[in-house]
Design a protein around this motif. Sequence first.
Motif, PDB file in Angstrom:
ATOM      1  N   ASN A  47      53.247  30.217  12.653  1.00 60.65           N
ATOM      2  CA  ASN A  47      54.189  31.078  13.488  1.00 60.65           C
ATOM      3  C   ASN A  47      53.616  32.451  13.864  1.00 60.65           C
ATOM      4  O   ASN A  47      54.022  32.678  14.868  1.00 60.65           O
ATOM      5  CB  ASN A  47      55.383  31.009  12.736  1.00 60.65           C
ATOM      6  N   TYR A  48      52.939  33.252  13.024  1.00 55.00           N
ATOM      7  CA  TYR A  48      53.006  34.583  13.175  1.00 55.00           C
ATOM      8  C   TYR A  48      51.996  34.927  14.271  1.00 55.00           C
ATOM      9  O   TYR A  48      52.459  36.053  15.068  1.00 55.00           O
ATOM     10  CB  TYR A  48      52.393  35.193  11.905  1.00 55.00           C
ATOM     11  N   ARG A  49      51.267  34.061  14.947  1.00 52.37           N
ATOM     12  CA  ARG A  49      50.301  34.509  16.095  1.00 52.37           C
ATOM     13  C   ARG A  49      51.335  34.301  17.262  1.00 52.37           C
ATOM     14  O   ARG A  49      50.832  34.907  18.117  1.00 52.37           O
ATOM     15  CB  ARG A  49      49.179  33.350  16.427  1.00 52.37           C
ATOM     16  N   ASP A 103      54.993  39.287  -2.994  1.00 51.31           N
ATOM     17  CA  ASP A 103      55.334  39.609  -4.408  1.00 51.31           C
ATOM     18  C   ASP A 103      56.103  38.724  -5.074  1.00 51.31           C
ATOM     19  O   ASP A 103      56.432  38.906  -6.206  1.00 51.31           O
ATOM     20  CB  ASP A 103      55.519  41.183  -4.676  1.00 51.31           C
ATOM     21  N   TRP A 104      56.793  37.632  -4.150  1.00 51.10           N
ATOM     22  CA  TRP A 104      57.870  36.741  -4.849  1.00 51.10           C
ATOM     23  C   TRP A 104      57.168  36.070  -5.889  1.00 51.10           C
ATOM     24  O   TRP A 104      57.939  35.612  -6.815  1.00 51.10           O
ATOM     25  CB  TRP A 104      58.390  35.980  -3.630  1.00 51.10           C
ATOM     26  N   PRO A 105      55.789  35.528  -5.870  1.00 50.89           N
ATOM     27  CA  PRO A 105      55.243  34.747  -7.117  1.00 50.89           C
ATOM     28  C   PRO A 105      54.899  36.013  -8.156  1.00 50.89           C
ATOM     29  O   PRO A 105      54.226  35.583  -9.191  1.00 50.89           O
ATOM     30  CB  PRO A 105      54.229  34.168  -6.627  1.00 50.89           C
ATOM     31  N   GLU A 162      54.126  21.588   9.612  1.00 47.64           N
ATOM     32  CA  GLU A 162      54.332  22.728   8.716  1.00 47.64           C
ATOM     33  C   GLU A 162      52.800  23.191   8.543  1.00 47.64           C
ATOM     34  O   GLU A 162      51.973  22.279   8.357  1.00 47.64           O
ATOM     35  CB  GLU A 162      55.201  23.017   7.812  1.00 47.64           C
ATOM     36  N   LYS A 163      52.495  24.433   8.134  1.00 48.56           N
ATOM     37  CA  LYS A 163      51.195  24.852   7.688  1.00 48.56           C
ATOM     38  C   LYS A 163      51.062  24.687   6.262  1.00 48.56           C
ATOM     39  O   LYS A 163      52.236  24.669   5.557  1.00 48.56           O
ATOM     40  CB  LYS A 163      50.726  26.176   8.367  1.00 48.56           C
ATOM     41  N   PRO A 164      50.055  24.781   5.405  1.00 42.62           N
ATOM     42  CA  PRO A 164      48.754  24.475   6.170  1.00 42.62           C
ATOM     43  C   PRO A 164      48.897  22.764   6.536  1.00 42.62           C
ATOM     44  O   PRO A 164      49.626  22.087   5.836  1.00 42.62           O
ATOM     45  CB  PRO A 164      47.661  24.574   5.202  1.00 42.62           C
ATOM     46  N   SER A 201      45.919  31.181   5.044  1.00 45.05           N
ATOM     47  CA  SER A 201      45.619  30.420   6.367  1.00 45.05           C
ATOM     48  C   SER A 201      46.403  31.222   7.379  1.00 45.05           C
ATOM     49  O   SER A 201      45.827  30.895   8.539  1.00 45.05           O
ATOM     50  CB  SER A 201      46.291  28.916   6.027  1.00 45.05           C
ATOM     51  N   HIS A 202      47.513  31.634   7.198  1.00 44.92           N
ATOM     52  CA  HIS A 202      48.002  32.459   8.290  1.00 44.92           C
ATOM     53  C   HIS A 202      47.192  33.470   8.800  1.00 44.92           C
ATOM     54  O   HIS A 202      47.139  33.795  10.039  1.00 44.92           O
ATOM     55  CB  HIS A 202      49.300  33.325   7.871  1.00 44.92           C
ATOM     56  N   VAL A 203      46.463  34.049   7.984  1.00 46.97           N
ATOM     57  CA  VAL A 203      45.593  35.393   8.368  1.00 46.97           C
ATOM     58  C   VAL A 203      44.448  34.927   9.210  1.00 46.97           C
ATOM     59  O   VAL A 203      43.943  35.386   9.966  1.00 46.97           O
ATOM     60  CB  VAL A 203      45.419  36.355   7.509  1.00 46.97           C
ATOM     61  N   GLY A 257      45.862  28.526   1.169  1.00 45.98           N
ATOM     62  CA  GLY A 257      46.420  27.554   1.979  1.00 45.98           C
ATOM     63  C   GLY A 257      47.820  28.483   2.475  1.00 45.98           C
ATOM     64  O   GLY A 257      48.083  28.037   3.535  1.00 45.98           O
ATOM     65  N   ASP A 258      48.540  28.737   1.391  1.00 47.91           N
ATOM     66  CA  ASP A 258      49.894  29.142   1.736  1.00 47.91           C
ATOM     67  C   ASP A 258      49.903  30.195   2.779  1.00 47.91           C
ATOM     68  O   ASP A 258      50.794  30.263   3.659  1.00 47.91           O
ATOM     69  CB  ASP A 258      50.564  29.373   0.417  1.00 47.91           C
ATOM     70  N   ILE A 259      49.103  31.329   2.319  1.00 52.00           N
ATOM     71  CA  ILE A 259      49.259  32.415   3.114  1.00 52.00           C
ATOM     72  C   ILE A 259      47.907  33.067   3.783  1.00 52.00           C
ATOM     73  O   ILE A 259      48.208  33.423   4.964  1.00 52.00           O
ATOM     74  CB  ILE A 259      49.977  33.551   2.398  1.00 52.00           C
ATOM     75  N   TRP A 314      56.249  23.360  -6.387  1.00 55.07           N
ATOM     76  CA  TRP A 314      55.143  22.723  -5.780  1.00 55.07           C
ATOM     77  C   TRP A 314      54.043  23.612  -5.377  1.00 55.07           C
ATOM     78  O   TRP A 314      52.811  23.360  -5.169  1.00 55.07           O
ATOM     79  CB  TRP A 314      55.529  21.748  -4.727  1.00 55.07           C
ATOM     80  N   ARG A 315      54.382  24.767  -5.001  1.00 52.46           N
ATOM     81  CA  ARG A 315      53.409  25.678  -4.358  1.00 52.46           C
ATOM     82  C   ARG A 315      52.158  26.165  -5.492  1.00 52.46           C
ATOM     83  O   ARG A 315      51.266  26.571  -4.931  1.00 52.46           O
ATOM     84  CB  ARG A 315      54.044  27.160  -3.870  1.00 52.46           C
ATOM     85  N   PHE A 316      52.605  25.715  -6.705  1.00 48.30           N
ATOM     86  CA  PHE A 316      51.599  26.205  -7.731  1.00 48.30           C
ATOM     87  C   PHE A 316      50.929  25.032  -8.312  1.00 48.30           C
ATOM     88  O   PHE A 316      50.461  25.082  -9.353  1.00 48.30           O
ATOM     89  CB  PHE A 316      52.296  26.919  -8.898  1.00 48.30           C
TER      90      PHE A 316
HETATM   91  C1  SOE Z   1      55.604  31.571   0.755  1.00 44.24           C
HETATM   92  O1  SOE Z   1      54.623  32.109   0.493  1.00 44.24           O
HETATM   93  C2  SOE Z   1      55.964  31.458   2.263  1.00 44.24           C
HETATM   94  O2  SOE Z   1      57.050  30.595   2.515  1.00 44.24           O
HETATM   95  C3  SOE Z   1      54.652  30.895   3.081  1.00 44.24           C
HETATM   96  O3  SOE Z   1      54.732  29.473   2.707  1.00 44.24           O
HETATM   97  C4  SOE Z   1      55.313  30.862   4.610  1.00 44.24           C
HETATM   98  O4  SOE Z   1      54.299  30.070   5.352  1.00 44.24           O
HETATM   99  C5  SOE Z   1      55.417  32.186   5.047  1.00 44.24           C
HETATM  100  O5  SOE Z   1      55.639  32.500   6.441  1.00 44.24           O
HETATM  101  C6  SOE Z   1      56.333  32.920   4.025  1.00 44.24           C
HETATM  102  O6  SOE Z   1      55.886  32.700   2.671  1.00 44.24           O
END
Ligand code: SOE
Length: 388
Positions: free
Chosen positions: A132-134, A164-166, A103-105, A192-194, A188-190, A175-177
Amino acid sequence: MRTLNVAMIGTGFMGKAHALAYAGLPAFYWPPPAMPVRKIVVDRTEALAATGRDRFGFEQFSTDWAAVVQDPQIDIVDICTPNDSHAEIAIAAAAAGKHIMCEKPLARSAPEAKRMLDAVAGKNLTHMVAFNYRHTPAVVFARKLIEEGRIGTLLNFHGHYLSDWPADPATPLSWRFQKSVAGSGTIGDIGSHVLDMARYLVGEIEAVNAIVQTYIAERPEQTGEFDKLGSAERRPEGPRRPVDVDDEATFLLRFAGGAVGSIDASRNAYGRGNYLGFELHGTTGSIIFNFERMNELKVFFADDPPELRGFRTIMTGPPHPHGEALWPVAGLGVGYLDVKIVECHGLISAIAEGRQASPNFADGYRIALICDAILASGQRRGWVEVGA
Ligand code: SOE
């Protein structure tokens, strides 16, 4: 038919997505390049692991990932744990000669990601990182249009991942915080996807200039085993602990090929659930994508007759990448899970064909370098060369 036995570590949100993707692969891609078998699932407690087996269709369960990665019957180690255990599990899996999905990052920092890349180097194994989004058909199609030269030389990429979930300060401190577990926050959480999407569509990023903020500096303790993201309990009265990662990052990009760019990544964007997308302009056209409307790609071609010029909205379906495998009529729509199945096909076909997957640990390492550069730029308040 060749079978590939999967050991999946972690049964949270990503465990759910990966297990469903292995199950769904042969339904979309028949015959599959190889048949993934959900062999063993691992989690920290017997109760979690046994539930994972029953819920996600695995044959066996275990609480001992270190033993499982040594198990000769296992072909693929699939890492769906929080970021702080990616490196340890991946390095052990590489030493045992297993193919790896992570899983990322990829890791909490570039040096940690480099150790993972070094561990797989020179080994005859396939590795993948789950950006995954690519794999969204509309995004793969955007890349095809770019490769065909339909929008000319790329000039600028404006990406965003707003969530907006956080955004509510009462969202529990998972752990994400926490820097020690996550490495960084929104970057790193989001973000990194872009960044992955920017590299996939435009090319390498060589320098960044960032503003990095933490607006919500403490949150209530989490209860329960898993972070629940948007469905999290609210505990405004509970004990609070400090947040030591960013929740807002805005950065400029300089691409090696000459294009410029910008990305906004936010955990504070009320009204935006999973607003990942981009606007990309070239010398002869433009492309717009937004994952919340993931079946659509907006394109503008400058060579259209002047009176017909305008953005057109293409609805992806059978004529588009992966369209034949997915659903038979445009408009039925693909969703988050369908994209996870496309990603899973990327992994399984790479293993079956004895080649490297994409994106892989080299991409994950490069993105970790960019994330570290963004953090450094936020502190230094200026341009930072990636990897410098
Ligand atoms: C939380 O922001 C999260 O679950 C990310 O960690 C995922 O990578 C994203 O696809 C959905 O949101």
